[in-house]
Design a protein around this motif. Structure first.
Motif, PDB file in Angstrom:
ATOM      1  N   LEU A  19       0.658  -0.962  -0.133  1.00  0.00           N
ATOM      2  CA  LEU A  19       0.176  -0.026  -0.002  1.00  0.00           C
ATOM      3  C   LEU A  19       1.303   1.111   0.526  1.00  0.00           C
ATOM      4  CD1 LEU A  19      -3.020   1.529   0.347  1.00  0.00           C
ATOM      5  CD2 LEU A  19      -2.763   1.109   2.187  1.00  0.00           C
ATOM      6  N   VAL A  20       2.231   1.641   1.026  1.00  0.00           N
ATOM      7  CA  VAL A  20       2.269   2.824   0.915  1.00  0.00           C
ATOM      8  C   VAL A  20       3.588   2.859  -0.290  1.00  0.00           C
ATOM      9  CG1 VAL A  20       4.681   3.437   2.019  1.00  0.00           C
ATOM     10  CG2 VAL A  20       3.182   2.369   3.526  1.00  0.00           C
ATOM     11  N   GLU A  21       4.062   1.905  -1.142  1.00  0.00           N
ATOM     12  CA  GLU A  21       4.777   1.635  -2.440  1.00  0.00           C
ATOM     13  C   GLU A  21       3.441   2.558  -3.051  1.00  0.00           C
ATOM     14  OE1 GLU A  21       7.549  -0.810  -5.193  1.00  0.00           O
ATOM     15  OE2 GLU A  21       6.072  -1.430  -3.867  1.00  0.00           O
ATOM     16  N   GLN A  22       1.835   2.087  -3.311  1.00  0.00           N
ATOM     17  CA  GLN A  22       1.639   2.706  -4.151  1.00  0.00           C
ATOM     18  C   GLN A  22       1.237   4.429  -3.800  1.00  0.00           C
ATOM     19  OE1 GLN A  22      -1.240   0.437  -6.572  1.00  0.00           O
ATOM     20  NE2 GLN A  22      -1.678  -1.123  -5.283  1.00  0.00           N
ATOM     21  N   TYR A  27       3.032  10.011  -4.590  1.00  0.00           N
ATOM     22  CA  TYR A  27       3.429  10.806  -4.074  1.00  0.00           C
ATOM     23  C   TYR A  27       4.603  11.757  -5.189  1.00  0.00           C
ATOM     24  CZ  TYR A  27       5.072  14.391  -0.198  1.00  0.00           C
ATOM     25  OH  TYR A  27       4.580  15.271   0.400  1.00  0.00           O
ATOM     26  N   VAL A  28       5.357  11.301  -5.259  1.00  0.00           N
ATOM     27  CA  VAL A  28       6.049  11.507  -6.394  1.00  0.00           C
ATOM     28  C   VAL A  28       6.053  11.461  -7.594  1.00  0.00           C
ATOM     29  CG1 VAL A  28       7.857  10.908  -4.412  1.00  0.00           C
ATOM     30  CG2 VAL A  28       7.269   8.942  -6.765  1.00  0.00           C
ATOM     31  N   MET A  29       5.175  11.687  -7.904  1.00  0.00           N
ATOM     32  CA  MET A  29       4.880  11.230  -9.437  1.00  0.00           C
ATOM     33  C   MET A  29       4.810  12.275 -10.011  1.00  0.00           C
ATOM     34  SD  MET A  29       1.485  10.348 -11.632  1.00  0.00           S
ATOM     35  CE  MET A  29       1.777   8.729 -10.343  1.00  0.00           C
ATOM     36  N   HIS A  39      11.204  -0.571   4.026  1.00  0.00           N
ATOM     37  CA  HIS A  39      10.999  -2.036   4.477  1.00  0.00           C
ATOM     38  C   HIS A  39      10.377  -2.711   5.095  1.00  0.00           C
ATOM     39  CE1 HIS A  39      15.639  -0.976   4.068  1.00  0.00           C
ATOM     40  NE2 HIS A  39      14.999   0.458   4.135  1.00  0.00           N
ATOM     41  N   SER A  40       9.936  -3.684   4.482  1.00  0.00           N
ATOM     42  CA  SER A  40       8.416  -4.810   6.018  1.00  0.00           C
ATOM     43  C   SER A  40       9.067  -5.503   5.673  1.00  0.00           C
ATOM     44  CB  SER A  40       7.540  -5.031   4.066  1.00  0.00           C
ATOM     45  OG  SER A  40       7.210  -4.092   3.682  1.00  0.00           O
ATOM     46  N   PHE A  41       8.128  -6.070   6.904  1.00  0.00           N
ATOM     47  CA  PHE A  41       9.052  -6.828   8.398  1.00  0.00           C
ATOM     48  C   PHE A  41       7.563  -7.961   8.367  1.00  0.00           C
ATOM     49  CE2 PHE A  41      10.986  -2.916   9.018  1.00  0.00           C
ATOM     50  CZ  PHE A  41      12.553  -3.706   9.846  1.00  0.00           C
ATOM     51  N   LYS A  42       7.847  -8.933   9.749  1.00  0.00           N
ATOM     52  CA  LYS A  42       6.980  -9.823   9.345  1.00  0.00           C
ATOM     53  C   LYS A  42       5.901  -9.422  10.776  1.00  0.00           C
ATOM     54  CE  LYS A  42       9.391 -13.307   6.649  1.00  0.00           C
ATOM     55  NZ  LYS A  42      10.647 -13.778   6.428  1.00  0.00           N
ATOM     56  N   GLY A 198      -5.570   0.853  -2.816  1.00  0.00           N
ATOM     57  CA  GLY A 198      -4.227   1.010  -3.566  1.00  0.00           C
ATOM     58  C   GLY A 198      -4.014   1.697  -5.047  1.00  0.00           C
ATOM     59  N   LYS A 199      -4.510   0.649  -5.592  1.00  0.00           N
ATOM     60  CA  LYS A 199      -4.352   1.732  -7.605  1.00  0.00           C
ATOM     61  C   LYS A 199      -4.978   2.889  -7.712  1.00  0.00           C
ATOM     62  CE  LYS A 199      -4.981  -0.139 -11.834  1.00  0.00           C
ATOM     63  NZ  LYS A 199      -5.390  -1.587 -12.568  1.00  0.00           N
ATOM     64  N   TRP A 200      -6.165   2.757  -7.193  1.00  0.00           N
ATOM     65  CA  TRP A 200      -6.887   3.972  -7.169  1.00  0.00           C
ATOM     66  C   TRP A 200      -6.909   5.103  -6.004  1.00  0.00           C
ATOM     67  CZ3 TRP A 200      -9.201   3.464 -11.939  1.00  0.00           C
ATOM     68  CH2 TRP A 200      -9.646   2.567 -12.378  1.00  0.00           C
ATOM     69  N   LEU A 201      -6.085   4.661  -5.189  1.00  0.00           N
ATOM     70  CA  LEU A 201      -6.205   5.999  -4.169  1.00  0.00           C
ATOM     71  C   LEU A 201      -5.823   7.706  -5.067  1.00  0.00           C
ATOM     72  CD1 LEU A 201      -4.919   4.334  -0.579  1.00  0.00           C
ATOM     73  CD2 LEU A 201      -7.186   5.262  -0.979  1.00  0.00           C
TER      74      LEU A 201
END
Length: 226
Positions: A19-22, A27-29, A39-42, A198-201
């Motif tokens: 989600l954050v990647e999307q 944001y940076v577009m 960095h994703s954790f478990k 997330g694609k559409w947010l």
């Protein structure tokens, strides 16, 4: 020449990372010279009792490993040019948000790291950020249960991912639980939701206060007054 900006993002699980990647891609577009790494954790873990003498063994639990990552990243980022920051994003779950935030800030101050860190809590879970944009949700899942979506009180403590499952999964949460043979499949469902919605947010039009706090802190750091 515009100043170079880099952000390191730590997040507690894979679906949150998706989600954050999307969000960050959006944001940076329209911005130059901003880079980021996620960095994703478990899982969440717990803040160590003594953060100065923490173990060097990685557990892949966000809070457990956080002091180690903050120290290591700070040393690495110090060598980079431009502006640098670390964003830590986690679910508040059923924790006292004020106490959790206070504990995180105290840990950061105790470590005496040089790089600015921002702590962003999703109330109650990051699925609240998906529920915060009903238009995006309905684009991703046109057959979603609209009356149930309309009854959702934003950022409320209701078992957020379960509520989302009731809205979009055919047969609702109980059917999803029957069909899932393990928690891994629940995790896959969460990842699917993060990717599809997330694609559409619209990152500038979300009902979640905790989502907007994250965007505001990005703006504060990146110097965006939009």
């Amino acid at each position: 020449m515009e100043e170079y900006t880099h952000i390191e993002i730590l997040i507690e699980d894979r679906s949150g990372g998706i989600l954050v990647e999307q969000i960050m891609n959006k944001y940076v577009m329209d911005k130059d010279n901003i880079t980021y790494r996620i960095h994703s954790f478990k899982g969440i873990g717990k803040i160590p009792l003594n953060v100065k003498s923490m173990s060097q063994v990685k557990t892949q639990r966000l809070l457990t490993d956080l002091p180690m990552y903050l120290k290591g990243m700070s040393l690495s980022l110090e060598k980079m040019p431009g502006k640098k920051a670390i964003f830590v994003i986690l679910d508040s779950d059923d924790e006292d948000c004020v106490k959790l935030k206070t504990d995180l800030v105290q840990m950061y101050l105790t470590l005496q790291v040089s790089i600015q860190a921002y702590f962003c809590l999703a109330i109650e879970e990051m699925e609240a950020w998906l529920l915060g944009d009903s238009e995006a949700l309905l684009k991703a899942y046109p057959m979603a249960k609209r009356p149930l979506l309309q009854r959702y009180i934003q950022d409320s403590i209701v078992g957020t991912w379960e509520y989302l499952a009731d809205i979009i999964y055919k047969g609702g949460l109980q059917t999803l639980k029957r069909n899932a043979s393990s928690y891994h499949e629940i995790g896959m469902f969460k990842c699917e939701c993060a990717k599809n919605i997330g694609k559409w947010l619209d990152i500038r039009n979300n009902e979640s206060k905790s989502f907007n706090y994250f965007i505001e802190k990005l703006d504060d750091f990146c110097g965006n007054s939009t």
